[in-house]
Design an enzyme around this catalytic site. Structure first.
Site, PDB file in Angstrom:
ATOM      1  N   CYS A   4       0.661  -1.463   0.086  1.00  0.00           N
ATOM      2  CA  CYS A   4      -0.262   0.437   0.027  1.00  0.00           C
ATOM      3  C   CYS A   4       0.568   1.302   0.424  1.00  0.00           C
ATOM      4  O   CYS A   4       1.852   0.918   0.651  1.00  0.00           O
ATOM      5  CB  CYS A   4      -0.392  -0.121   1.238  1.00  0.00           C
ATOM      6  SG  CYS A   4      -1.895   1.823   1.520  1.00  0.00           S
ATOM      7  N   CYS A   7       0.577   3.274   3.402  1.00  0.00           N
ATOM      8  CA  CYS A   7       1.376   2.659   4.649  1.00  0.00           C
ATOM      9  C   CYS A   7       2.487   2.650   4.414  1.00  0.00           C
ATOM     10  O   CYS A   7       3.842   3.197   5.278  1.00  0.00           O
ATOM     11  CB  CYS A   7       0.898   1.382   3.842  1.00  0.00           C
ATOM     12  SG  CYS A   7      -0.866   0.937   4.812  1.00  0.00           S
ATOM     13  N   ASP A  30       0.453  16.558  -1.790  1.00  0.00           N
ATOM     14  CA  ASP A  30      -0.135  15.682  -2.618  1.00  0.00           C
ATOM     15  C   ASP A  30       1.452  16.298  -3.852  1.00  0.00           C
ATOM     16  O   ASP A  30       1.375  17.118  -3.741  1.00  0.00           O
ATOM     17  CB  ASP A  30      -1.173  15.943  -3.383  1.00  0.00           C
ATOM     18  CG  ASP A  30      -1.520  15.076  -4.012  1.00  0.00           C
ATOM     19  OD1 ASP A  30      -3.074  14.644  -3.528  1.00  0.00           O
ATOM     20  OD2 ASP A  30      -1.222  14.789  -5.099  1.00  0.00           O
ATOM     21  N   HIS A  46      -4.416   1.046   8.157  1.00  0.00           N
ATOM     22  CA  HIS A  46      -4.982   1.466   7.240  1.00  0.00           C
ATOM     23  C   HIS A  46      -6.507   0.971   6.582  1.00  0.00           C
ATOM     24  O   HIS A  46      -6.921  -0.079   7.666  1.00  0.00           O
ATOM     25  CB  HIS A  46      -3.933  -0.115   5.704  1.00  0.00           C
ATOM     26  CG  HIS A  46      -4.522  -0.416   4.358  1.00  0.00           C
ATOM     27  ND1 HIS A  46      -4.256   0.378   3.884  1.00  0.00           N
ATOM     28  CD2 HIS A  46      -6.277  -0.913   4.060  1.00  0.00           C
ATOM     29  CE1 HIS A  46      -4.750   0.221   2.255  1.00  0.00           C
ATOM     30  NE2 HIS A  46      -5.942  -0.703   2.881  1.00  0.00           N
ATOM     31  N   ASN A  87     -12.485  11.261  -2.068  1.00  0.00           N
ATOM     32  CA  ASN A  87     -12.735  10.876  -3.265  1.00  0.00           C
ATOM     33  C   ASN A  87     -13.287   8.780  -3.055  1.00  0.00           C
ATOM     34  O   ASN A  87     -12.216   8.487  -2.381  1.00  0.00           O
ATOM     35  CB  ASN A  87     -11.642  10.988  -4.646  1.00  0.00           C
ATOM     36  CG  ASN A  87     -11.996  12.496  -5.074  1.00  0.00           C
ATOM     37  OD1 ASN A  87     -12.661  12.677  -5.078  1.00  0.00           O
ATOM     38  ND2 ASN A  87     -10.570  12.673  -5.339  1.00  0.00           N
ATOM     39  N   HIS A  98      -6.331   3.297   0.052  1.00  0.00           N
ATOM     40  CA  HIS A  98      -6.111   4.091   1.245  1.00  0.00           C
ATOM     41  C   HIS A  98      -6.628   5.466   1.745  1.00  0.00           C
ATOM     42  O   HIS A  98      -6.470   6.236   0.567  1.00  0.00           O
ATOM     43  CB  HIS A  98      -4.478   3.550   1.806  1.00  0.00           C
ATOM     44  CG  HIS A  98      -3.933   4.553   3.288  1.00  0.00           C
ATOM     45  ND1 HIS A  98      -3.602   3.115   4.291  1.00  0.00           N
ATOM     46  CD2 HIS A  98      -3.599   5.575   4.473  1.00  0.00           C
ATOM     47  CE1 HIS A  98      -3.704   4.127   5.625  1.00  0.00           C
ATOM     48  NE2 HIS A  98      -3.759   5.187   5.199  1.00  0.00           N
ATOM     49  N   HIS A 100      -8.239   8.810   2.065  1.00  0.00           N
ATOM     50  CA  HIS A 100      -7.220  10.006   2.423  1.00  0.00           C
ATOM     51  C   HIS A 100      -8.202  10.917   2.377  1.00  0.00           C
ATOM     52  O   HIS A 100      -9.197  10.924   1.503  1.00  0.00           O
ATOM     53  CB  HIS A 100      -6.314   9.958   1.102  1.00  0.00           C
ATOM     54  CG  HIS A 100      -6.380   9.442   0.151  1.00  0.00           C
ATOM     55  ND1 HIS A 100      -6.832   8.670  -0.343  1.00  0.00           N
ATOM     56  CD2 HIS A 100      -6.425  10.896  -1.021  1.00  0.00           C
ATOM     57  CE1 HIS A 100      -6.805   8.690  -1.454  1.00  0.00           C
ATOM     58  NE2 HIS A 100      -6.678   9.414  -1.666  1.00  0.00           N
ATOM     59  N   HIS A 102      -8.781  14.803   0.987  1.00  0.00           N
ATOM     60  CA  HIS A 102      -7.578  16.367   0.404  1.00  0.00           C
ATOM     61  C   HIS A 102      -8.235  17.507   1.205  1.00  0.00           C
ATOM     62  O   HIS A 102      -9.461  17.512   0.969  1.00  0.00           O
ATOM     63  CB  HIS A 102      -8.115  16.691  -1.354  1.00  0.00           C
ATOM     64  CG  HIS A 102      -7.518  15.566  -2.087  1.00  0.00           C
ATOM     65  ND1 HIS A 102      -6.740  14.951  -2.706  1.00  0.00           N
ATOM     66  CD2 HIS A 102      -8.023  13.644  -1.617  1.00  0.00           C
ATOM     67  CE1 HIS A 102      -6.911  13.805  -3.514  1.00  0.00           C
ATOM     68  NE2 HIS A 102      -7.705  12.944  -3.263  1.00  0.00           N
TER      69      HIS A 102
END
Ligand code: DGP
Length: 114
Positions: A4, A7, A30, A46, A87, A98, A100, A102
């Site tokens: 991952c 990770c 990003d 995770h 998303n 994984h 996230h 933004h």
């Protein structure tokens, strides 16, 4: 979790530009920024994506949101405003499995997003 990407960033095996961290979350820039300030907040554990969140993840999700607040202060976008995005799935363009969050800011953003 093995193989991952995020990770690997959490563990430090994969380099990243870390902006903030807590005991449950890490925030890093990003690599393909969509705004002058574009930071991803990820849980250290995770979790696949927002569609798999359950009440047992409440503490980590709250921690991600508080880490996002800290990121906004660090990035000096807390007064001008910022957008928080999870998303989910193909139509939203989710590319890394994984969870996230933004954090996007530093420019005027239209609504709805394109
Ligand atoms: P999403 O489309 O919601 O799955 O967003 C994944 C984001 O992850 C995307 O905006 C680009 C970013 N990204 C992909 N690979 C890396 C990487 O190796 N390092 C960092 N810092 N960001 C990455």
């Amino acid at each position: 979790m093995e193989d991952c990407l995020f990770c690997g960033i959490v563990s430090g095996d994969i380099p990243s530009d870390i902006v903030a961290s807590s005991n449950l979350s890490v925030a890093f820039r990003d690599v393909r920024p969509g705004a002058p300030s574009h930071v991803l907040v990820v849980p250290k554990e995770h979790i696949t994506d927002a569609s798999t969140i359950s009440p047992s993840n409440g503490a980590v999700v709250a921690d991600m949101l508080m880490t996002a607040q800290e990121v906004a202060f660090i990035e000096k976008i807390h007064e001008s405003g910022y957008r928080l995005v999870f998303n989910v799935g193909e139509d939203a363009g989710n590319s890394v499995p994984h969870l996230h969050l933004h954090v996007l800011g530093g420019r005027l953003m239209g609504w709805p997003p394109g």
